[in-house]
Design a protein around this motif. Structure first.
Motif, PDB file in Angstrom:
ATOM      1  N   ASN A 788      -6.948 -13.987  -9.300  1.00 30.17           N
ATOM      2  CA  ASN A 788      -5.666 -14.661  -9.363  1.00 30.17           C
ATOM      3  C   ASN A 788      -4.870 -13.513 -10.092  1.00 30.17           C
ATOM      4  N   GLU A 789      -3.382 -13.710 -10.414  1.00 32.56           N
ATOM      5  CA  GLU A 789      -2.399 -12.601 -10.675  1.00 32.56           C
ATOM      6  C   GLU A 789      -2.948 -11.876 -11.925  1.00 32.56           C
ATOM      7  N   TYR A 790      -3.935 -12.215 -12.751  1.00 31.24           N
ATOM      8  CA  TYR A 790      -4.233 -11.560 -13.997  1.00 31.24           C
ATOM      9  C   TYR A 790      -5.541 -10.775 -13.807  1.00 31.24           C
ATOM     10  N   GLN A 791      -6.246 -11.008 -13.026  1.00 33.35           N
ATOM     11  CA  GLN A 791      -7.714 -10.329 -12.327  1.00 33.35           C
ATOM     12  C   GLN A 791      -7.282  -9.039 -11.495  1.00 33.35           C
ATOM     13  N   ARG A 792      -7.064  -7.811 -12.181  1.00 32.91           N
ATOM     14  CA  ARG A 792      -6.717  -6.526 -11.520  1.00 32.91           C
ATOM     15  C   ARG A 792      -8.114  -6.018 -10.838  1.00 32.91           C
ATOM     16  N   GLN A 793      -7.886  -5.700  -9.530  1.00 33.19           N
ATOM     17  CA  GLN A 793      -8.800  -5.185  -8.600  1.00 33.19           C
ATOM     18  C   GLN A 793      -8.904  -3.836  -8.418  1.00 33.19           C
ATOM     19  N   LEU A 810      -1.919  -5.121   9.378  1.00 31.31           N
ATOM     20  CA  LEU A 810      -1.123  -4.164   8.524  1.00 31.31           C
ATOM     21  C   LEU A 810      -0.360  -4.449   7.394  1.00 31.31           C
ATOM     22  N   LEU A 811       0.450  -5.579   7.934  1.00 32.56           N
ATOM     23  CA  LEU A 811       1.739  -5.841   7.137  1.00 32.56           C
ATOM     24  C   LEU A 811       0.960  -6.837   5.974  1.00 32.56           C
ATOM     25  N   LEU A 812      -0.033  -7.326   6.383  1.00 37.69           N
ATOM     26  CA  LEU A 812      -0.791  -8.131   5.375  1.00 37.69           C
ATOM     27  C   LEU A 812      -1.244  -7.284   4.277  1.00 37.69           C
ATOM     28  N   SER A 813      -1.943  -6.282   4.627  1.00 35.78           N
ATOM     29  CA  SER A 813      -2.391  -5.439   3.438  1.00 35.78           C
ATOM     30  C   SER A 813      -1.367  -4.736   2.466  1.00 35.78           C
ATOM     31  N   GLN A 814      -0.119  -4.460   2.986  1.00 38.24           N
ATOM     32  CA  GLN A 814       0.815  -3.903   2.556  1.00 38.24           C
ATOM     33  C   GLN A 814       1.478  -4.902   1.363  1.00 38.24           C
ATOM     34  N   LEU A 815       1.507  -6.273   2.010  1.00 37.55           N
ATOM     35  CA  LEU A 815       1.828  -7.150   1.096  1.00 37.55           C
ATOM     36  C   LEU A 815       0.738  -7.463   0.010  1.00 37.55           C
ATOM     37  N   LEU A 816      -0.433  -7.329   0.211  1.00 41.66           N
ATOM     38  CA  LEU A 816      -1.639  -7.569  -1.143  1.00 41.66           C
ATOM     39  C   LEU A 816      -1.193  -6.286  -2.088  1.00 41.66           C
ATOM     40  N   LEU A 817      -0.612  -5.135  -1.759  1.00 38.06           N
ATOM     41  CA  LEU A 817      -0.396  -3.937  -2.697  1.00 38.06           C
ATOM     42  C   LEU A 817       0.616  -4.382  -3.352  1.00 38.06           C
ATOM     43  N   THR A 818       1.444  -5.278  -3.139  1.00 38.45           N
ATOM     44  CA  THR A 818       2.704  -5.412  -3.785  1.00 38.45           C
ATOM     45  C   THR A 818       2.438  -6.352  -5.287  1.00 38.45           C
ATOM     46  N   LYS A 819       1.170  -7.018  -4.873  1.00 37.28           N
ATOM     47  CA  LYS A 819       0.689  -7.966  -6.077  1.00 37.28           C
ATOM     48  C   LYS A 819       0.101  -7.031  -7.431  1.00 37.28           C
ATOM     49  N   GLU A 820      -0.021  -7.380  -8.544  1.00 38.83           N
ATOM     50  CA  GLU A 820      -0.225  -6.746  -9.570  1.00 38.83           C
ATOM     51  C   GLU A 820      -1.845  -6.665  -9.422  1.00 38.83           C
ATOM     52  N   SER A 821      -2.583  -7.641  -8.902  1.00 37.77           N
ATOM     53  CA  SER A 821      -4.157  -7.744  -8.574  1.00 37.77           C
ATOM     54  C   SER A 821      -4.557  -6.518  -8.026  1.00 37.77           C
ATOM     55  N   PHE A 822      -3.788  -6.112  -6.915  1.00 34.86           N
ATOM     56  CA  PHE A 822      -4.273  -5.305  -5.723  1.00 34.86           C
ATOM     57  C   PHE A 822      -3.621  -3.981  -5.966  1.00 34.86           C
ATOM     58  N   GLU A 823      -2.497  -3.723  -6.716  1.00 36.99           N
ATOM     59  CA  GLU A 823      -1.615  -2.565  -6.901  1.00 36.99           C
ATOM     60  C   GLU A 823      -2.487  -1.397  -7.048  1.00 36.99           C
ATOM     61  N   SER A 824      -3.678  -1.426  -7.627  1.00 37.24           N
ATOM     62  CA  SER A 824      -4.591  -0.101  -7.534  1.00 37.24           C
ATOM     63  C   SER A 824      -5.240   0.203  -6.628  1.00 37.24           C
ATOM     64  N   CYS A 825      -5.480  -0.652  -5.443  1.00 30.39           N
ATOM     65  CA  CYS A 825      -6.408  -0.391  -4.350  1.00 30.39           C
ATOM     66  C   CYS A 825      -5.636   0.537  -3.364  1.00 30.39           C
ATOM     67  N   LYS A 826      -6.340   1.069  -2.537  1.00 25.65           N
ATOM     68  CA  LYS A 826      -5.862   1.913  -1.570  1.00 25.65           C
ATOM     69  C   LYS A 826      -6.268   1.265  -0.130  1.00 25.65           C
ATOM     70  N   ILE A 827      -5.674   1.638   1.031  1.00 21.25           N
ATOM     71  CA  ILE A 827      -5.725   0.872   2.310  1.00 21.25           C
ATOM     72  C   ILE A 827      -6.826   2.042   3.197  1.00 21.25           C
ATOM     73  N   GLN A 828      -7.584   1.501   3.803  1.00 20.08           N
ATOM     74  CA  GLN A 828      -8.394   2.236   4.720  1.00 20.08           C
ATOM     75  C   GLN A 828      -8.393   1.479   5.955  1.00 20.08           C
ATOM     76  N   VAL A 829      -8.055   2.313   7.160  1.00 17.11           N
ATOM     77  CA  VAL A 829      -8.156   1.550   8.433  1.00 17.11           C
ATOM     78  C   VAL A 829      -9.329   2.114   9.381  1.00 17.11           C
ATOM     79  N   PHE A 830     -10.064   1.160   9.682  1.00 11.64           N
ATOM     80  CA  PHE A 830     -11.089   1.612  10.449  1.00 11.64           C
ATOM     81  C   PHE A 830     -10.917   1.059  11.902  1.00 11.64           C
ATOM     82  N   CYS A 831     -10.595   2.130  12.940  1.00 13.17           N
ATOM     83  CA  CYS A 831     -10.611   1.774  14.222  1.00 13.17           C
ATOM     84  C   CYS A 831     -12.056   1.816  14.921  1.00 13.17           C
TER      85      CYS A 831
END
Length: 990
Positions: A788-793, A810-831
């Motif tokens: 939820n919004e209070y559980q930081r990942q 790609l857009l969903l991953s960027q939207l996840l980064l805008t949330k407080e729970s995921f803002e500390s994460c980094k994105i990795q793209v595996f092709c």
């Protein structure tokens, strides 16, 4: 729905009767138990038919309509005839399914008393319409005593007697006429707007508050209504102090403390002698003011009947004093030949035509060294209170016989008559005396009054007392009307029943009035009172402007002389006058109204009154929808509109309409909360039988959405099966370009554990329907563990980009980064590269692509060229699941072949012919195994993993596809399986 008073409602039952989830031919939720390892479970089942029948019968017995009628002098009851739907009264119009108009309107021969209509829609979602019949013991007023007399008493006040001649001397005849016309146009246009709104339907108590609240919403209505109440209460104290001060000036010996203060002020005019101005002792003002306020409150406590008897006693002497003043004006030349009073003289008229703005001392006497400079703007602030009071009649709307006739006629008559009086008085005063006399004689009306000046003093005292009486009468009714709407719980003490006097509100108003009287000097807050009046007038004009401009089908006022441009002009004049009087007090009054507005928004109870803003939003939405057209939205303007499929695959606890984490996930798909989600669930059954259950479920789902603070709407669809319901939803949900573009649902993790064999076909059918309807799909695995919004990942957001999906993943991953729970994460793209592709070249291309998209991510290319299934299986932890899937698929295939052999037909699965290529099935299993192994190897610590959704293979059994998917998600705790649709949702260009 019958009641003890034999009242008949248009609607025999409303939605609240089904709060327990039970209705005619309906269903209910029955308690179930959740699975130990699956916290989100739901089961909906029909109630026992016998229980349904008994429920229906009890409901019918409750709703029997018993209407007494007279026939040949004998009273009786209309016979009731039962049918399969319950009991209904015999009626010739029974075919139409509604009560006849005779029963609805409650004619005298049918019924006497009706139930009271709810004061606001929050008493019920679909509040039934009641035609109220006034109680016999209620005293109702007509146009003259109910509107015209109160307005006339409130408008005619002390300013006319003691300041109007001074205003003419300062501004001159020309600008005085302009001043009267300017201020009068404000109240006249407000009266036009008031008349239009007041004649657009039945009006309950509250006057301008009721009109503004129903037009601009409860928050605006309460904020302006409370300010207007405060203005009326404090204005009552001003009127009382004005009457007491005039009384003590006329009879100085009546002072108890006998300690008057005298100020000698030398004027700067040709008058030889200085001017002496006396002021009563403050304690005398307080004592007399309190006594007068208490007497007026006792009159108000007596109710409408006593007020109707007392009001003429205040008004008749005032009218008589005006008559004596005009007689004195015509006789002035003979009586006062040498005291600056010239009588009606053309020379005085010419001399006084132009303005003579100058400095004065605090008493208003011209003085070159004075601190106050008067100009037209200052005179607007001084004179405008002389035209206020037009709401005195509408304030007592609950006590009027016919509000739609009395308010327009009475208010307009009072406004026009007083404006004409002011204009004529300007001409007469300008021709009556020299400018010096106009500026130095504060009581010129008493000087010229015939036969003695005491008549003017009587007129001043009674006019101010009459205005105070109207303020103390209207203010409590206004407060009681606000309290009755049950918006602010803090005002519950002031609620009153229909037809009762607002005694508690009257006591509170008297307390405020007495407190202001004790202060004695209200010069600092007097401009604020004027601001509150102007705020109310502006609110009425804006209400009429909005309703007239929108021109909704319900806008049908009987008062035809109105136009939105007039209302807009009236509102602009109100704002201009506020700033002309004092910009500082304008800011203060607006700030106070804003604070009340926000307080009501936070603490008040929500309600929908069908106000003009809702109509404006509706029309704006329609225009915006038309402007979007039917063409595809440009990627720069693309917003995710998720359709959240709330129907669970298993069970949920009782009274839980949706998985608790679905709304959390829906919020993660929005940037800063902007966007709309559509929460949809499906009830199995017949629509006519389950319609009431659907309403109950929809309300529960809406409450869940509001509780989770998710912007969205709830819809419940009744269909024979989940597949049929979803197929209808995906085709029809939404309008134009506001149709949902992403379908979000939970992965059916429990289908094998619970042995729910119907899930594979339904799941595959939903995915295929989304593909055909060109909808993107997001399937959430591990929804129970979604933060939820209070559980930081922490960690990474890993994307396994296999196929082109328009950039949705790609857009969903960027939207996840805008949330407080995921803002500390980094994105990795595996092709995932093909066996013979250039990994480095692919990596460079993807990096360039992400750079142009303004997305920061680490790119990792995984080649499958070195993969050997036999070698991998020795060390892969999913090999057991792989082996089990192979065994189950082999068993399924064997059963299908055996059945086809016995029946002598083709292979059949899920009611359809299938073609099974065993080599292809083996390849699909190996592919999903390899992808699952890769995810577990590289993304075991990832916060969330996103992977492309493989489409269901054609002509494969649904259970085979579920085996592929189960193998893909095996041992991955939190996974989003994403499939885009045939368009781009991101763009490289600005």
């Amino acid at each position: 729905m019958a009641d003890d008073n034999n009242g008949v409602d248009i609607e025999e039952a409303d939605d609240n009767e089904f709060a327990a989830g039970r209705g005619l031919g309906g269903r209910q939720y029955r308690p179930v138990f959740a699975h130990d390892s699956d916290r989100a479970v739901l089961e909906m089942s029909s109630i026992d038919p016998t229980a349904r029948a008994s429920s229906s019968a009890s409901l019918s017995d409750t709703n029997d309509l018993k209407i007494k009628v007279a026939s040949d002098g004998n009273d009786g009851l209309l016979p009731n005839h039962r049918d399969i739907n319950g009991s209904h009264p015999e009626s010739k119009l029974e075919l139409f399914g509604f009560d006849s108009l005779v029963n609805i309107l409650g004619l005298k021969s049918m019924a006497s008393d009706q139930q009271q209509a709810p004061s606001s829609p929050r008493d019920g979602e679909d509040a039934p319409i009641h035609i109220e019949r006034p109680k016999g013991n209620n005293v109702k007023m007509g146009t003259m005593m109910g509107v015209f007399v109160p307005c006339l008493q409130s408008i005619l006040g002390i300013i006319y007697y003691i300041r109007f001649s001074w205003i003419v001397g300062m501004a001159g005849i020309g600008q005085s006429l302009l001043l009267v016309a300017f201020c009068g146009s404000c109240t006249f246009l407000t009266t036009i707007s008031l008349s239009a709104i007041a004649t657009n339907g039945a009006m309950k108590g509250g006057g301008p508050y009721y009109l503004i609240g129903r037009a601009l919403g409860p928050e605006v209505g309460v904020s302006i209504g409370l300010c207007f109440f405060l203005g009326n209460a404090v204005a009552g104290a001003l009127y009382v102090l004005g009457a007491v001060e005039t009384f003590l000036n006329a009879i100085p010996a009546a002072g108890i403390f006998r300690d008057t203060q005298t100020f000698m002020m030398v004027n700067g005019t040709n008058v030889a002698q200085p001017v002496a101005v006396t002021s009563p002792n403050l304690h005398d003002l307080q004592v007399y003011g309190i006594v007068v306020t208490i007497i007026l409150c006792f009159i108000v406590f007596g109710g409408v009947k006593i007020i109707n008897r007392v009001a003429p006693a205040f008004l008749v002497p005032v009218v008589f004093s005006l008559f004596c003043i005009f007689i004195g004006i015509f006789l002035a030349r003979r009586d006062y030949p040498t005291d600056g009073i010239t009588g009606l003289s053309l020379k005085s008229f010419r001399d006084n035509w132009s303005s003579a703005y100058q400095k004065t001392n605090n008493a208003g006497v011209p003085d070159p060294n004075g601190k106050i400079y008067w100009d037209f703007n200052a005179l607007v602030g001084l004179f405008f209170p002389a035209v206020t009071g037009i709401m005195a009649g509408s304030n007592r709307s609950s006590s009027l016989k016919d509000t739609q006739r009395s308010i327009p006629v009475g208010t307009l008559a009072a406004t026009v008559s007083t404006s004409i009086l002011y204009l004529i008085t300007v001409l007469f005063f300008g021709a009556l005396a020299t400018r010096d006399k106009l500026l130095t004689d504060r009581l010129l009306t008493a000087t010229v009054a015939w036969p003695i000046p005491a008549i003017t003093y009587i007129g001043i005292i009674l006019s101010t007392l009459g205005a105070a009486l109207q303020s103390l009468t209207g203010a409590p009714r206004l407060l009681a009307a606000i309290a009755n709407d049950d918006i602010l719980p803090v005002l519950n003490y002031f609620k009153v029943g229909d037809g009762n006097e607002p005694h508690a509100a009257t006591l509170f108003t008297a307390f405020i009035c007495i407190g202001c009287v004790i202060i004695g000097n209200l010069d600092l807050i007097t401009p604020t009172i004027t601001m509150f009046y102007l705020l109310c007038y502006g609110g009425v004009n804006l209400s009429c402007f909005l309703l007239d401009l929108l021109d909704a089908p319900s806008w049908r006022p009987r008062w035809k002389f109105h136009h939105w441009s007039l209302s807009l002009f009236g509102a602009v004049i109100c704002i201009v006058i506020m700033f002309l009087i004092s910009w500082a007090f304008t800011v203060i009054s607006l700030a106070l109204a804003t604070l009340i507005y926000y307080y009501v928004s936070i603490k008040g109870k929500a309600g929908d009154w069908g106000d003009g803003f809702k109509s404006a939003y509706f029309q704006l939405a329609l225009r915006s929808l038309r402007s979007l057209g039917a063409s595809q939205v440009h990627p720069k303007n693309w917003y995710p509109i998720p359709l959240i499929f709330c129907r669970p695959w298993g069970k949920l606890p009782e009274n839980v309409p949706c998985h608790p984490k679905l709304a959390d996930f829906a919020n993660c798909m929005k940037k800063k909360g902007r966007g709309m989600s559509m929460f949809v669930s499906i009830l199995d059954g017949d629509y006519q039988e389950c319609a009431e259950d659907a309403k109950v479920a929809c309300r529960a789902l809406s409450t869940y959405i509001e509780y989770k603070r998710c912007e969205g709407v709830a819809e419940i669809v009744v269909a024979p099966s989940m597949s049929d319901g979803f197929r209808g939803i995906v085709q029809t949900m939404g309008l134009g370009n506001l149709k949902p573009n992403i379908v979000v649902m939970r992965y059916p993790e429990i289908w094998r554990r619970e042995n729910l064999t119907e899930i594979p076909a339904t799941f595959v059918g939903i995915i295929n329907d989304c593909i055909v309807a060109n909808k993107a799909v997001v399937i959430v695995k591990g929804l129970d563990e979604w933060p939820n919004e209070y559980q930081r990942q922490y960690g990474t957001i890993d994307l396994y980009w296999i196929v082109r999906d328009g950039g949705l993943m790609l857009l969903l991953s960027q939207l996840l980064l805008t949330k407080e729970s995921f803002e500390s994460c980094k994105i990795q793209v595996f092709c995932i590269a093909e066996e013979d592709s250039d990994a480095e070249e692919l990596k460079a291309d993807v990096k360039k692509f992400l750079y142009d998209l303004r997305m920061q991510a680490e790119v990792i290319v995984i080649s499958m060229k070195s993969w050997d299934p036999q070698a991998e299986q020795q060390q892969d932890e999913s090999v057991e699941a792989f082996a089990s899937a192979q065994e189950r698929i082999g068993a399924y295939l064997g059963e299908m072949k055996e059945k086809a052999r016995i029946e002598g037909g083709p292979l059949m699965a899920d009611g359809k012919q299938v073609v099974v290529n065993e080599q292809q099935v083996e390849k699909f299993l190996y592919t999903t195994l390899k992808l699952n192994s890769t995810i577990l190897r590289y993304s075991r610590m990832a916060a969330v993993v996103l992977v492309s959704l493989p489409p269901p293979p054609l002509n494969h059994p649904a259970c085979f596809y579920m085996e592929y998917m189960d193998l893909l998600v095996e041992n991955v705790p939190r996974l989003l399986i994403v499939r885009g649709y045939r368009r781009d949702v991101v763009t490289l260009f600005t």
